[in-house]
Every structure is written in structure tokens, then in C-alpha cells.
Design a protein around this motif. Sequence first.
Motif, PDB file in Angstrom:
ATOM      1  N   PRO A 124       7.273  -4.768  -9.026  1.00 14.09           N
ATOM      2  CA  PRO A 124       8.083  -5.651  -9.878  1.00 14.09           C
ATOM      3  C   PRO A 124       9.530  -5.809  -9.421  1.00 14.09           C
ATOM      4  O   PRO A 124      10.136  -6.854  -9.656  1.00 14.09           O
ATOM      5  CB  PRO A 124       8.016  -4.965 -11.258  1.00 14.09           C
ATOM      6  N   ASP A 125      10.102  -4.777  -8.784  1.00 13.38           N
ATOM      7  CA  ASP A 125      11.510  -4.835  -8.405  1.00 13.38           C
ATOM      8  C   ASP A 125      11.743  -5.532  -7.064  1.00 13.38           C
ATOM      9  O   ASP A 125      12.889  -5.734  -6.662  1.00 13.38           O
ATOM     10  CB  ASP A 125      12.100  -3.412  -8.338  1.00 13.38           C
ATOM     11  N   LEU A 126      10.671  -5.868  -6.360  1.00 12.71           N
ATOM     12  CA  LEU A 126      10.805  -6.528  -5.059  1.00 12.71           C
ATOM     13  C   LEU A 126      10.595  -8.030  -5.194  1.00 12.71           C
ATOM     14  O   LEU A 126       9.769  -8.484  -5.980  1.00 12.71           O
ATOM     15  CB  LEU A 126       9.786  -5.966  -4.065  1.00 12.71           C
ATOM     16  N   VAL A 127      11.392  -8.788  -4.418  1.00 13.67           N
ATOM     17  CA  VAL A 127      11.184 -10.232  -4.337  1.00 13.67           C
ATOM     18  C   VAL A 127      10.908 -10.572  -2.876  1.00 13.67           C
ATOM     19  O   VAL A 127      11.458  -9.936  -1.962  1.00 13.67           O
ATOM     20  CB  VAL A 127      12.421 -11.009  -4.852  1.00 13.67           C
ATOM     21  N   PRO A 128      10.061 -11.555  -2.607  1.00 14.38           N
ATOM     22  CA  PRO A 128       9.747 -11.906  -1.220  1.00 14.38           C
ATOM     23  C   PRO A 128      11.003 -12.283  -0.444  1.00 14.38           C
ATOM     24  O   PRO A 128      11.932 -12.889  -0.986  1.00 14.38           O
ATOM     25  CB  PRO A 128       8.804 -13.109  -1.370  1.00 14.38           C
ATOM     26  N   GLY A 129      11.054 -11.911   0.826  1.00 13.67           N
ATOM     27  CA  GLY A 129      12.211 -12.262   1.642  1.00 13.67           C
ATOM     28  C   GLY A 129      12.418 -11.311   2.795  1.00 13.67           C
ATOM     29  O   GLY A 129      11.508 -10.585   3.214  1.00 13.67           O
ATOM     30  N   PHE A 130      13.665 -11.327   3.303  1.00 11.23           N
ATOM     31  CA  PHE A 130      14.022 -10.516   4.463  1.00 11.23           C
ATOM     32  C   PHE A 130      14.558  -9.156   4.016  1.00 11.23           C
ATOM     33  O   PHE A 130      15.381  -9.064   3.097  1.00 11.23           O
ATOM     34  CB  PHE A 130      15.065 -11.246   5.314  1.00 11.23           C
ATOM     35  N   PHE A 131      14.105  -8.128   4.721  1.00 11.87           N
ATOM     36  CA  PHE A 131      14.490  -6.762   4.379  1.00 11.87           C
ATOM     37  C   PHE A 131      14.898  -6.000   5.639  1.00 11.87           C
ATOM     38  O   PHE A 131      14.519  -6.371   6.757  1.00 11.87           O
ATOM     39  CB  PHE A 131      13.334  -6.020   3.704  1.00 11.87           C
ATOM     40  N   LEU A 132      15.651  -4.956   5.413  1.00 13.82           N
ATOM     41  CA  LEU A 132      15.941  -3.989   6.460  1.00 13.82           C
ATOM     42  C   LEU A 132      15.040  -2.785   6.211  1.00 13.82           C
ATOM     43  O   LEU A 132      14.987  -2.265   5.090  1.00 13.82           O
ATOM     44  CB  LEU A 132      17.413  -3.572   6.405  1.00 13.82           C
ATOM     45  N   LYS A 133      14.311  -2.370   7.238  1.00 14.21           N
ATOM     46  CA  LYS A 133      13.383  -1.245   7.071  1.00 14.21           C
ATOM     47  C   LYS A 133      13.918  -0.009   7.778  1.00 14.21           C
ATOM     48  O   LYS A 133      14.139  -0.016   8.984  1.00 14.21           O
ATOM     49  CB  LYS A 133      11.996  -1.597   7.605  1.00 14.21           C
ATOM     50  N   LEU A 134      14.141   1.044   6.990  1.00 11.43           N
ATOM     51  CA  LEU A 134      14.545   2.348   7.527  1.00 11.43           C
ATOM     52  C   LEU A 134      13.333   3.268   7.481  1.00 11.43           C
ATOM     53  O   LEU A 134      12.734   3.463   6.433  1.00 11.43           O
ATOM     54  CB  LEU A 134      15.686   2.938   6.688  1.00 11.43           C
ATOM     55  N   GLU A 135      12.964   3.825   8.644  1.00 11.38           N
ATOM     56  CA  GLU A 135      11.837   4.750   8.717  1.00 11.38           C
ATOM     57  C   GLU A 135      12.326   6.122   9.171  1.00 11.38           C
ATOM     58  O   GLU A 135      13.085   6.226  10.135  1.00 11.38           O
ATOM     59  CB  GLU A 135      10.769   4.251   9.695  1.00 11.38           C
ATOM     60  N   VAL A 136      11.900   7.147   8.464  1.00  4.01           N
ATOM     61  CA  VAL A 136      12.184   8.536   8.850  1.00  4.01           C
ATOM     62  C   VAL A 136      10.842   9.254   8.940  1.00  4.01           C
ATOM     63  O   VAL A 136      10.134   9.390   7.932  1.00  4.01           O
ATOM     64  CB  VAL A 136      13.112   9.226   7.837  1.00  4.01           C
TER      65      VAL A 136
END
Length: 545
Positions: free
Chosen positions: A326-338
Motif C-alpha cells: 500500500p505504501d509503494l507507488v509505481p515509478g523509479f526507485f533507488l535500490k540499496l542491497e546489503v
Amino acid sequence: MKENPECGALEKRVAELEELIARQNQTEKMLKDSEEKYKRLYFMMRMICDNVPDMIWAKDMDQKYIFTNKAMCENLLNVKNTDEPVGKTDFDFMPHEVAENFQKSDLAALKNGYISDEIKFENWSFHVVKQRLSDSDEKDIGITAVIRDTTDIKREKSEKIELEKKLRQSQKLEAIGTLAGGISHDFNNILTAILGYTEIALEEVDGESGVRELLDEVYNAGIRARDLVKQILAFARQTEQELKPIRLDLIAKEALKLIRSTVPTTIEIVHYFKSKSLVMADPVQIHQIIMNLCGNAAHAMEAEGGTLKVSIKDAVLGPQITDHYPDLVPGFFLKLEVEDTGVGIEEKILDSIFEPYFTTKESGEGTGLGLAVVHGIVKSYGGEVFVTSQVGKGSLFKIYLPVIKSIGTEKRFDPTEVLMGSEHILFVDDEVTIARLGQRMLESLGYRVTTRTSSIEALELFKYRADIFDLVITDMTMPNMTGDRLSFEMMKIRPDIPVILCTGYSKKFSDVEALENGIKAFQMKPLIKKELAKTVRKVLDDAGL
């Protein structure tokens, strides 16, 4: 006339029969009375048993039910009629394995005469007391039991223990907050000297000099240290953070430098930063996220070593993914992976790792707040956290943050952005180094400056020369007389004197309280020349000076 013997015998026989009938009637009446009595007693016993919350039952020697109360039927046997279980066994109402365990317990009670036990059935907990039944000849005729549902009691006890644990944890955090405040005050005084004299040195070196590049590094490190102190204070006071466009890769690089100095050499750190996109976030909180995730990863590998991988890349999330969150909207994101190659997380606790105070670490090694804080920060930015893990192989945390189009710039020292003036300022700080720094900063801006390192001496000076000063800048925490008290005493002498209160940390006095009491502005330490110049100029201009 002679009595007929036969008649006498008949009369006697009739009398005996009448007596026998009378006795039989009496016996029948007594039996009926007894039956009525026992019916009443049974009814009373049934009423009592059916109106208690405990489950009560009795079985014969073949372990067939001969009595069950209402609670037993409804809660454990799942039947409505209390007569229905009569003549039946546990196998008619329970799963085979559960029924076997119940009957083993019955046999133990028959053998020992009495048992008291704790049992679990699905999500319920029970305390069971079983007693062997005997007749008047002490012949065993069956077994009876009382079962008390202790699920709520155990839950309440567990919740109480958990609350006590959280209370102790809260008290620890409060103590940490108090300690943080004291450390922050002293540390900000040190940073004031480092940043202040670095600024002065930057003003005096050639723009193309190699020394300037080194001083820039010192200045930027000082700014990061100041932000770290802000993080400590925010943790202590739970204050709102300042959101602005930032580059995640720059903060990640600095965080990994710190991580590298604190983890064993058996842990290899690899990073892939392929995005310079901006996100709207607080740099201190982003630093906190990276430090928490990397710290947890390092902890998972400290025994055997391994590889810590940190990557930052651009990503696009479509409706097929965002519709499930619910808190996400479609679009561009930055992905941080650890990602780590450590011990991994068991699947059964994966859903709990973001809960406050949940931790798999030994007592004293963690607060259980790290991942809860990470989750809370990411969600507040409109992002999401995903985790996958395999026991013995490691864990992977993925954080998605929405990107913005604004163009941000790195914080660098620019001497041309400061505001000048010529007014006379009284600068008060019990630290000689900071008093000298404040004087040099303000004089370089064109102001005339008088300094005092004692609040008592400053007040004495002000009593006799109040008219020569246009502004007072005073530290908050000083011996003998605090800065707020000094300000009030000065305003008694001259009510229109504008005052700026400087502090590295003050739980005692808020900016709202300060403004309500006539103080014109707060200036947080460490003092930065550009920020100080802006505050001083605004206060003086507002005062019409």
C-alpha cells in the motif's frame, strides 16, 4: 364357639402381609426420597460444574466418559450436549496422537493415584489435575480430572515479562540518551574548534593549493561528525529529522569506511555503486540504515568470516509489485542491497525481525531496535524493505527508496556566502578556545567583538557598559551561571538587548521556551561561520540595528 385354627393362621398371614407391604411402601418411599435427593444433588452438582470455567470430567476404568461438564464439552471436546461424550473415549473427539497422550496421562493417574501436569493442545495451555476414583470398598472405579485453561494467564505472564523487558530496555535507552546529551555537548565544543579554525585556514590558503584540498577533507569530515552528533541527539530526544535531496552512494562510501575499521579482516567488503540518483531523505538516518544493516551482516559472519556486499542501483517498480504494498507507488526507485554470507535467519522468525526489541543476539549485544528503526525510516520515506535468507548461507536485504529529479550539491565551504556587519557583540563562552574562535570569526565578518570566559564577569561588564553592545552571544552550559540565566539578568538591565543562545545540547531549555523568554535565536554547536553570520545578521536586522 371354638376358634378356627385356619382362620387364625390366615389372619396372622394377612397381618404379616400388611406389615410387609407397609415396610415395602416405606422402603419405596425412602428409595424415592433418596432418588429425589440424589437427583437434586446431581442437578446441583451439574449446575455447579457447568457454571465454572474449569473443565471437569470423570471416566470409568475403560477410560470411557461417564461425566463431562459444559466447559469440557464446548472447549475441548467440541460438542454441545453434555450427555454426548458418555460412553465414548478421547479417540472419538481428538486427533489420534493427542488422544494417546491424554490416555497415557490417565493411566499414570490410575497408577499413582494423583497427578498434576501442564499440557499444550494446539494454541492452548492447560493445567491438569487428575485423581483416581474408588468406591466405599476402596475398589478402583475410574478417574476424575479438573482442567484449567491457563492460556490467558500464561499470555499475561509472558506479556508482563515482555513489558518488564521493554521497560528495562527503555530505561537503558533513557540512560543512553542522558549520556549522549552530555557527550554531545563536549564533543560539539571540540568540533566547534576543529570546524571553526579549518574555516579560517581555508580563507587564508590559495584556491589552487594542495593544502586547501586537505583542509576541505578535514572540513567535510567535521561536518559528518556534526551530523553524527545530530543522530545521537535525535536518538536521545526522538526529534524530527530534516529531509533534503541526497546521494545515497556518497553516504554509503563514508559508512563503509567506518564499517571497515570496526569489522574483522576475515570479512571482505565489496561494493557496487552504479547510481547517482537522488532521494529525499535525512543523511543521518540514511547513514544509520547502512550502519545497522552492515553491522548486522558483520555480526552474522564474525565467527567464520565471509563477504559483505553493498550495492546501489536504479530500479523500476511496476503495478505488479507495488499493488501488493500500500505504501509503494509505481515509478523509479533507488535500490540499496546489503548481502552477507553469514549464518542466515530461520524462516519462522523472518516476519518478526522488524518488530521493536526483537533480537537473536545474546544479552548485552543488541537492543533489538536496529531493524525496527530501519523499517520505520524506510516506510516514512515511502519506501519498502525486503529480506530473503537461507540458514547457513546468508541474508539479503533490499531497500527501495523513491528517487527525485532535483539536483543536489555537496556541502562545501564557500567564504563568499557569508553576511557582514559592523555592530558591537559581546561573546561569552567558558571555553577559551571557543571564545577566541568566536571573536576571530565575527571580526572577520566586520563586527567589533568583546569576549568573556565567565558568565559572572560578563554580567559585571554588562552592568556598567550595557549601552555599548548591540548583541550578546552566550553559551548555554557554563559554571556558576548558565547562559539562559545570564540572558535574563542582562535583559533586566536592558530589556531591548538581543541575545543568541549557543548550545551543543540542552534538554533543559527548548527553542520555544527561549523565544517566549526574550531570547531571539538558538545557535547549535559546532559553530559554522556561514550559519553564525546568517543568524547574527537576522537577529540584528530584526532588532532594527
